[in-house]
Design an enzyme around this catalytic site. Structure first.
Site, mmCIF file in Angstrom:
data_model
loop_
_atom_site.group_PDB
_atom_site.id
_atom_site.type_symbol
_atom_site.label_atom_id
_atom_site.label_comp_id
_atom_site.label_asym_id
_atom_site.label_seq_id
_atom_site.Cartn_x
_atom_site.Cartn_y
_atom_site.Cartn_z
ATOM 1 N N LYS A 22 0.972 -1.373 0.147
ATOM 2 C CA LYS A 22 0.133 0.029 -0.014
ATOM 3 C C LYS A 22 0.680 1.314 0.101
ATOM 4 O O LYS A 22 0.746 2.159 -0.599
ATOM 5 C CB LYS A 22 -1.125 0.002 1.180
ATOM 6 C CG LYS A 22 -1.637 1.297 1.420
ATOM 7 C CD LYS A 22 -2.566 1.441 2.594
ATOM 8 C CE LYS A 22 -1.837 1.647 3.885
ATOM 9 N NZ LYS A 22 -1.693 3.084 4.370
ATOM 10 N N ASN A 23 1.893 1.388 0.851
ATOM 11 C CA ASN A 23 2.307 2.569 0.988
ATOM 12 C C ASN A 23 3.424 3.022 -0.151
ATOM 13 O O ASN A 23 3.566 4.222 -0.400
ATOM 14 C CB ASN A 23 3.477 2.550 2.354
ATOM 15 C CG ASN A 23 2.426 2.643 3.736
ATOM 16 O OD1 ASN A 23 1.470 3.108 3.571
ATOM 17 N ND2 ASN A 23 2.913 2.227 4.691
ATOM 18 N N CYS A 118 -5.809 8.305 9.022
ATOM 19 C CA CYS A 118 -5.862 7.926 10.383
ATOM 20 C C CYS A 118 -5.429 9.240 11.209
ATOM 21 O O CYS A 118 -4.534 9.898 10.973
ATOM 22 C CB CYS A 118 -5.266 6.840 10.569
ATOM 23 S SG CYS A 118 -5.708 5.240 9.745
ATOM 24 N N ARG A 123 -0.060 15.857 12.898
ATOM 25 C CA ARG A 123 0.639 15.392 11.570
ATOM 26 C C ARG A 123 1.169 16.447 10.938
ATOM 27 O O ARG A 123 0.522 17.006 9.479
ATOM 28 C CB ARG A 123 -0.165 14.407 10.669
ATOM 29 C CG ARG A 123 -0.497 13.321 11.633
ATOM 30 C CD ARG A 123 -1.355 12.077 10.575
ATOM 31 N NE ARG A 123 -0.388 11.175 9.984
ATOM 32 C CZ ARG A 123 -0.872 10.001 9.739
ATOM 33 N NH1 ARG A 123 -2.044 9.591 9.811
ATOM 34 N NH2 ARG A 123 0.173 9.241 9.080
ATOM 35 N N ASP A 307 3.656 0.817 12.329
ATOM 36 C CA ASP A 307 2.478 0.408 11.819
ATOM 37 C C ASP A 307 2.265 -1.255 12.216
ATOM 38 O O ASP A 307 1.279 -1.883 11.803
ATOM 39 C CB ASP A 307 2.501 0.427 10.254
ATOM 40 C CG ASP A 307 2.181 1.777 9.827
ATOM 41 O OD1 ASP A 307 1.843 2.662 10.539
ATOM 42 O OD2 ASP A 307 2.042 1.755 8.398
ATOM 43 N N ARG A 399 -9.142 0.225 4.135
ATOM 44 C CA ARG A 399 -8.235 1.243 3.495
ATOM 45 C C ARG A 399 -6.981 0.347 3.220
ATOM 46 O O ARG A 399 -6.219 1.171 2.215
ATOM 47 C CB ARG A 399 -7.849 2.123 4.644
ATOM 48 C CG ARG A 399 -8.974 3.366 4.729
ATOM 49 C CD ARG A 399 -8.215 4.498 5.565
ATOM 50 N NE ARG A 399 -7.030 4.718 5.072
ATOM 51 C CZ ARG A 399 -6.209 5.059 5.886
ATOM 52 N NH1 ARG A 399 -6.229 5.188 7.310
ATOM 53 N NH2 ARG A 399 -4.712 5.316 5.449
#
Ligand code: UD1
Length: 430
Positions: A22-23, A118, A123, A307, A399
């Protein structure tokens, strides 16, 4: 409204294949607009919502995106015409801010609404902005809501990151790849997806060296061309299955992985008493005893990933002894512990530290996925617990985890998705 219902207590056995990262996908999809050409991207986790939103955003700015098969797309960036992305497009996920670097690199101009994603604590994007400004861009943030960056011409420059930031490293790479001269990012993030992004950009004709170390050198090139590129497997999905195998006292062969990316996770699982066997592109995790305690501190790569913190906490909640988790990346990443406590876990959180007193068993309960990885932890807890667990707010999980029900069912987990009526939804009334 949908939720997952899990009947726990069955060890996970068999083989499971990990999807593309995903990232990496979230950085590579916007990077494709840096070429005015056609890129084919393979091994994408196309059914997760974060990736869908990135594709929708590409289309929003004028790219043609064609689905080739269930994990490949073709991006034709020749008609990308807009440098403006509204809040409607960015509110869903953090990574939408990669369009700032990509649009700046393509047009010398970007106007992008602040991203969603999230909530793990504040952030800030000061390091991204510092990088864009070092390259010569003027950057302003209107009403804390819209980032506007522009430059007649970008010039390579040294950028020292005050804090190791994956997001800033990606964004600066995207902006610098076509800037004139050499950009040197010092104290850069070293995550596998940074290396994957560099490999993708180099396949398009960029000149990037040092990705995966803390100094990345980018010599600007005038043009990039199209390419075909297959992205790396998902480190965190692999790690999630590794912990699930151990927490359910199962035995899983996890395929389509790069074992080197999983070392920090493997090491901790072995410390807890699991057996981990590495193959070329697979890893086997098995466990037949109660896990032992261990201490974890989350760190930028190659440290233990933030994560994976909620998932490993489930294993430690079942461990023989007391473990400490220290979260050093995010200030609000222990919300899931309240849900685990509902399942019988004994956890005390004090600021950035969680003290976990292991219990012999967890019991099923109604719980909530507070964010993506918190949701993954709830699935592992539900699979390991005795009885029935119901997980609400599963959109967070979708997600980032592809075909999660199918994958877990195939390895013996009793999980299904059910539709239920939301009592507050007036459309369901009557
Ligand atoms: C971070 C994680 C990444 C994880 C993701 C989602 C690290 C280094 N990064 O990536 O592994 O996938 O969260 O959980 O582990 N920061 C600033 N100013 C900035 C940018 C960041 O102060 O301009 C701070 C953040 O507040 C945070 C830390 O730096 O405390 C790391 O942020 P960053 O790596 O940019 O976040 P993500 O890219 O989301």
């Amino acid at each position: 409204m949908e939720k997952y219902v899990i009947n726990g207590g069955t060890p996970l056995y068999g083989e499971v294949s990990v999807s593309g990262a995903k990232n990496a996908a979230l950085a590579i999809i916007p990077a494709a607009i840096l070429s005015q050409d056609i890129c084919v991207i393979e091994n994408l986790p196309l059914s997760i919502s974060d990736v869908r939103y990135m594709i929708a955003t590409l289309r929003h700015i004028g790219a043609d995106v064609r689905y080739i098969d269930k994990s490949s797309i073709e991006i034709d960036s020749r008609k990308v015409s807009s440098y403006v992305i509204s809040h409607d497009m960015t509110k869903h996920l953090r990574a939408s801010y990669y369009f700032i670097g990509a649009l700046l690199g393509r047009f010398g101009r970007a106007r992008v609404a602040m991203p969603g994603g999230c909530y793990l604590g504040p952030r800030p994007i000061d390091q991204h902005i510092k990088g864009f400004e070092a390259l010569g861009a003027k950057v302003s943030v209107e009403d804390n809501a819209i980032v506007e960056a522009s430059s007649e011409k970008l010039f390579g420059a040294p950028v020292y990151l005050d804090i190791v930031s994956v997001g800033a490293t990606v964004n600066i790479m995207l902006a610098a790849v076509k800037a004139e001269g050499m950009t040197v990012i010092e104290n850069a993030a070293k995550e596998p997806h940074i290396v994957d992004l560099a490999n993708f950009l180099n396949s398009m004709g960029a000149d990037i060296r040092g990705a995966g170390t803390d100094v990345i050198k980018i010599r600007g090139v005038e043009n990039l061309h199209g390419c075909t590129y297959s992205i790396i497997p998902d480190q965190i999905e692999a790690g999630t299955f590794m912990v699930a195998a151990a927490a359910t006292k199962g035995n899983l062969l996890i395929k389509n992985v790069i074992p080197k990316h999983l070392e920090s996770i493997s090491t901790k699982l072995v410390e807890c008493g699991a057996t981990v066997e590495e193959y070329d592109e697979a890893i086997r995790v098995s466990m037949d005893t109660r896990p032992g305690k261990c201490n974890i501190k989350t760190m930028p790569h190659p440290g233990f990933p933030t994560d994976m913190q909620p998932q490993i906490a489930v294993l430690l909640a079942l461990a023989d002894g007391t473990s400490l988790i220290s979260e050093s990346i995010w200030s609000n990443r222990f919300r899931y512990t309240e849900q685990l406590i509902r399942m019988g876990a004994k956890i005390n959180v004090d600021g950035q530290i969680a003290m976990i007193h292991g219990v012999e068993a967890l019991k099923g309960a109604p719980v909530r996925a507070d964010d993506l990885r918190a949701g993954a932890a709830m699935i592992i807890a539900g699979l390991a617990a005795q009885g029935r667990t119901e997980i609400e707010e599963i959109s967070h999980i979708r997600r980032g985890y592809e075909n999660v029900v199918e994958k877990i069912s195939n390895i013996g987990g009793d999980i299904r998705m059910v539709y239920c009526v939301d009592p507050l939804d007036i459309n369901d009334a009557g």
